[in-house]
Design a protein around this motif. Structure first.
Motif, PDB file in Angstrom:
ATOM      1  N   VAL A 147       0.819  -1.216   0.000  1.00  0.00           N
ATOM      2  CA  VAL A 147       0.000   0.000   0.000  1.00  0.00           C
ATOM      3  C   VAL A 147       0.859   1.276   0.000  1.00  0.00           C
ATOM      4  O   VAL A 147       0.481   2.280  -0.628  1.00  0.00           O
ATOM      5  N   PHE A 148       2.036   1.243   0.605  1.00  0.00           N
ATOM      6  CA  PHE A 148       2.853   2.465   0.641  1.00  0.00           C
ATOM      7  C   PHE A 148       3.502   2.723  -0.722  1.00  0.00           C
ATOM      8  O   PHE A 148       3.634   3.876  -1.135  1.00  0.00           O
ATOM      9  N   CYS A 149       3.884   1.660  -1.447  1.00  0.00           N
ATOM     10  CA  CYS A 149       4.364   1.855  -2.826  1.00  0.00           C
ATOM     11  C   CYS A 149       3.263   2.495  -3.662  1.00  0.00           C
ATOM     12  O   CYS A 149       3.519   3.380  -4.482  1.00  0.00           O
ATOM     13  N   LYS A 150       2.022   2.062  -3.438  1.00  0.00           N
ATOM     14  CA  LYS A 150       0.901   2.622  -4.204  1.00  0.00           C
ATOM     15  C   LYS A 150       0.672   4.089  -3.849  1.00  0.00           C
ATOM     16  O   LYS A 150       0.353   4.905  -4.726  1.00  0.00           O
ATOM     17  N   ILE A 151       0.835   4.441  -2.584  1.00  0.00           N
ATOM     18  CA  ILE A 151       0.707   5.855  -2.180  1.00  0.00           C
ATOM     19  C   ILE A 151       1.824   6.665  -2.837  1.00  0.00           C
ATOM     20  O   ILE A 151       1.597   7.742  -3.399  1.00  0.00           O
ATOM     21  N   ILE A 152       3.054   6.140  -2.787  1.00  0.00           N
ATOM     22  CA  ILE A 152       4.211   6.836  -3.372  1.00  0.00           C
ATOM     23  C   ILE A 152       4.010   7.034  -4.875  1.00  0.00           C
ATOM     24  O   ILE A 152       4.314   8.100  -5.423  1.00  0.00           O
ATOM     25  N   ALA A 197       5.960  11.637   3.769  1.00  0.00           N
ATOM     26  CA  ALA A 197       5.283  11.514   5.064  1.00  0.00           C
ATOM     27  C   ALA A 197       3.820  11.888   4.887  1.00  0.00           C
ATOM     28  O   ALA A 197       3.480  12.798   4.123  1.00  0.00           O
ATOM     29  N   PHE A 198       2.952  11.153   5.587  1.00  0.00           N
ATOM     30  CA  PHE A 198       1.505  11.377   5.468  1.00  0.00           C
ATOM     31  C   PHE A 198       0.833  10.901   6.746  1.00  0.00           C
ATOM     32  O   PHE A 198       1.446  10.190   7.559  1.00  0.00           O
ATOM     33  N   LEU A 199      -0.436  11.313   6.930  1.00  0.00           N
ATOM     34  CA  LEU A 199      -1.157  10.894   8.139  1.00  0.00           C
ATOM     35  C   LEU A 199      -1.541   9.428   8.044  1.00  0.00           C
ATOM     36  O   LEU A 199      -1.942   8.942   6.969  1.00  0.00           O
ATOM     37  N   ASP A 200      -1.411   8.737   9.162  1.00  0.00           N
ATOM     38  CA  ASP A 200      -1.880   7.350   9.228  1.00  0.00           C
ATOM     39  C   ASP A 200      -3.396   7.344   9.080  1.00  0.00           C
ATOM     40  O   ASP A 200      -4.092   8.157   9.702  1.00  0.00           O
ATOM     41  N   ILE A 201      -3.904   6.440   8.258  1.00  0.00           N
ATOM     42  CA  ILE A 201      -5.346   6.375   7.989  1.00  0.00           C
ATOM     43  C   ILE A 201      -6.116   5.994   9.251  1.00  0.00           C
ATOM     44  O   ILE A 201      -7.291   6.304   9.401  1.00  0.00           O
ATOM     45  N   SER A 202      -5.445   5.357  10.172  1.00  0.00           N
ATOM     46  CA  SER A 202      -6.077   4.942  11.422  1.00  0.00           C
ATOM     47  C   SER A 202      -5.325   5.644  12.560  1.00  0.00           C
ATOM     48  O   SER A 202      -4.298   5.143  13.025  1.00  0.00           O
ATOM     49  N   GLN A 203      -5.812   6.796  12.989  1.00  0.00           N
ATOM     50  CA  GLN A 203      -5.099   7.678  13.917  1.00  0.00           C
ATOM     51  C   GLN A 203      -5.075   7.117  15.344  1.00  0.00           C
ATOM     52  O   GLN A 203      -6.122   7.030  16.004  1.00  0.00           O
ATOM     53  N   ALA A 212       1.429  10.206  12.325  1.00  0.00           N
ATOM     54  CA  ALA A 212       1.995  10.304  10.979  1.00  0.00           C
ATOM     55  C   ALA A 212       2.892   9.109  10.672  1.00  0.00           C
ATOM     56  O   ALA A 212       3.411   8.447  11.581  1.00  0.00           O
ATOM     57  N   LEU A 213       3.059   8.857   9.393  1.00  0.00           N
ATOM     58  CA  LEU A 213       3.977   7.817   8.928  1.00  0.00           C
ATOM     59  C   LEU A 213       5.011   8.471   8.023  1.00  0.00           C
ATOM     60  O   LEU A 213       4.662   9.312   7.189  1.00  0.00           O
ATOM     61  N   VAL A 214       6.253   8.087   8.202  1.00  0.00           N
ATOM     62  CA  VAL A 214       7.325   8.571   7.340  1.00  0.00           C
ATOM     63  C   VAL A 214       7.888   7.351   6.630  1.00  0.00           C
ATOM     64  O   VAL A 214       8.274   6.369   7.279  1.00  0.00           O
ATOM     65  N   THR A 249       9.130   2.050  15.034  1.00  0.00           N
ATOM     66  CA  THR A 249       9.057   1.315  13.775  1.00  0.00           C
ATOM     67  C   THR A 249       8.973  -0.178  14.074  1.00  0.00           C
ATOM     68  O   THR A 249       9.688  -0.680  14.944  1.00  0.00           O
ATOM     69  N   ASN A 250       8.048  -0.856  13.423  1.00  0.00           N
ATOM     70  CA  ASN A 250       7.850  -2.284  13.655  1.00  0.00           C
ATOM     71  C   ASN A 250       8.569  -3.085  12.576  1.00  0.00           C
ATOM     72  O   ASN A 250       8.486  -2.747  11.396  1.00  0.00           O
ATOM     73  N   CYS A 251       9.263  -4.120  12.985  1.00  0.00           N
ATOM     74  CA  CYS A 251       9.980  -4.965  12.025  1.00  0.00           C
ATOM     75  C   CYS A 251       9.461  -6.390  12.096  1.00  0.00           C
ATOM     76  O   CYS A 251       9.644  -7.059  13.120  1.00  0.00           O
ATOM     77  N   GLY A 257       4.421  -6.641  15.000  1.00  0.00           N
ATOM     78  CA  GLY A 257       3.252  -5.823  14.668  1.00  0.00           C
ATOM     79  C   GLY A 257       3.318  -5.159  13.306  1.00  0.00           C
ATOM     80  O   GLY A 257       2.457  -4.346  12.984  1.00  0.00           O
ATOM     81  N   GLN A 258       4.326  -5.484  12.509  1.00  0.00           N
ATOM     82  CA  GLN A 258       4.402  -4.866  11.182  1.00  0.00           C
ATOM     83  C   GLN A 258       3.329  -5.455  10.272  1.00  0.00           C
ATOM     84  O   GLN A 258       3.267  -6.673  10.088  1.00  0.00           O
ATOM     85  N   THR A 259       2.477  -4.593   9.734  1.00  0.00           N
ATOM     86  CA  THR A 259       1.413  -5.063   8.841  1.00  0.00           C
ATOM     87  C   THR A 259       1.653  -4.631   7.401  1.00  0.00           C
ATOM     88  O   THR A 259       1.131  -5.249   6.481  1.00  0.00           O
ATOM     89  N   VAL A 260       2.401  -3.547   7.213  1.00  0.00           N
ATOM     90  CA  VAL A 260       2.750  -3.117   5.851  1.00  0.00           C
ATOM     91  C   VAL A 260       4.250  -3.337   5.674  1.00  0.00           C
ATOM     92  O   VAL A 260       5.062  -2.742   6.392  1.00  0.00           O
ATOM     93  N   PHE A 295       9.329  -0.158   4.624  1.00  0.00           N
ATOM     94  CA  PHE A 295       9.927   0.581   5.745  1.00  0.00           C
ATOM     95  C   PHE A 295       9.161   1.871   6.059  1.00  0.00           C
ATOM     96  O   PHE A 295       8.978   2.719   5.193  1.00  0.00           O
ATOM     97  N   HIS A 296       8.759   2.009   7.298  1.00  0.00           N
ATOM     98  CA  HIS A 296       8.074   3.231   7.729  1.00  0.00           C
ATOM     99  C   HIS A 296       8.302   3.463   9.216  1.00  0.00           C
ATOM    100  O   HIS A 296       8.502   2.520   9.978  1.00  0.00           O
ATOM    101  N   VAL A 297       8.260   4.726   9.578  1.00  0.00           N
ATOM    102  CA  VAL A 297       8.406   5.124  10.981  1.00  0.00           C
ATOM    103  C   VAL A 297       7.120   5.830  11.404  1.00  0.00           C
ATOM    104  O   VAL A 297       6.627   6.714  10.698  1.00  0.00           O
ATOM    105  N   HIS A 298       6.572   5.404  12.542  1.00  0.00           N
ATOM    106  CA  HIS A 298       5.391   6.059  13.106  1.00  0.00           C
ATOM    107  C   HIS A 298       5.825   7.248  13.954  1.00  0.00           C
ATOM    108  O   HIS A 298       6.771   7.125  14.758  1.00  0.00           O
ATOM    109  N   VAL A 299       5.127   8.361  13.799  1.00  0.00           N
ATOM    110  CA  VAL A 299       5.290   9.493  14.719  1.00  0.00           C
ATOM    111  C   VAL A 299       3.928   9.656  15.392  1.00  0.00           C
ATOM    112  O   VAL A 299       2.945  10.011  14.738  1.00  0.00           O
TER     113      VAL A 299
END
Ligand code: AMP
Length: 137
Positions: A6-11, A28-34, A40-42, A86-88, A93-96, A99-103
């Motif tokens: 999904v993040f490749c598709k957003i990019i 960087a964009f807002l997480d769809i599930s706040q 935010a996700l980077v 960041t979940n690995c 808990g990594q679902t996507v 690579f992404h970092v949660h803020v």
């Protein structure tokens, strides 16, 4: 190699997002599930499965943007704290698998702890664990 997470598709612009920041390497964009206001996700624009496989230079660029978003959350969103994480892999808990970092901004009065169940430390051989990591780092 083409990835279709999904993040490749957003990019690639195939899926919309609430964009916060973009340069040649980082989005960087807002997480769809706040999890909190401003969560935010980077992400690195190039595909890497997670933090453990991303090259240093891109990791640093992503962390730099995460730091700046954290600072903005405190100064402009009214947050009193921030979790950067960041979940690995799935067990963490990594679902996507991109690579992404949660803020995750934190607000006074809404304290939620990120919970880990304690293991019994007494049953662990800490010197042995420490030397396994130390000898292989
Ligand atoms: P993780 O569980 O660490 O892999 O985090 C993946 C995050 O991506 C979750 O917090 C999801 O809510 C978020 N997410 C999934 N799909 C989208 C999307 N289309 N736009 C924004 N965030 C998303």
């Amino acid at each position: 190699m083409k990835h279709d997470d999904v993040f490749c598709k957003i990019i690639n612009g195939e899926i919309p997002c609430h964009k916060i920041y973009e340069d040649d390497d980082v989005l960087a964009f807002l997480d769809i599930s706040q999890l909190s206001k401003g969560h935010a996700l980077v992400v690195s624009k190039k595909h890497y499965d997670n933090f453990l496989s991303v090259p240093h230079e891109e990791m640093h660029k992503v962390m730099d943007v995460a730091q700046r978003i954290g600072q903005v959350s405190i100064k402009f969103l009214g947050a009193s704290g921030v979790n950067i994480l960041t979940n690995c892999y799935e067990s963490a808990g990594q679902t996507v698998m991109h690579f992404h970092v949660h803020v995750i901004p934190r607000y006074s009065g809404e304290e939620k702890v990120i919970e880990f169940k304690n293991v019994n430390t007494e049953e662990l051989n800490l010197p042995s664990i420490a030397s396994t990591i130390k000898n292989n780092i």
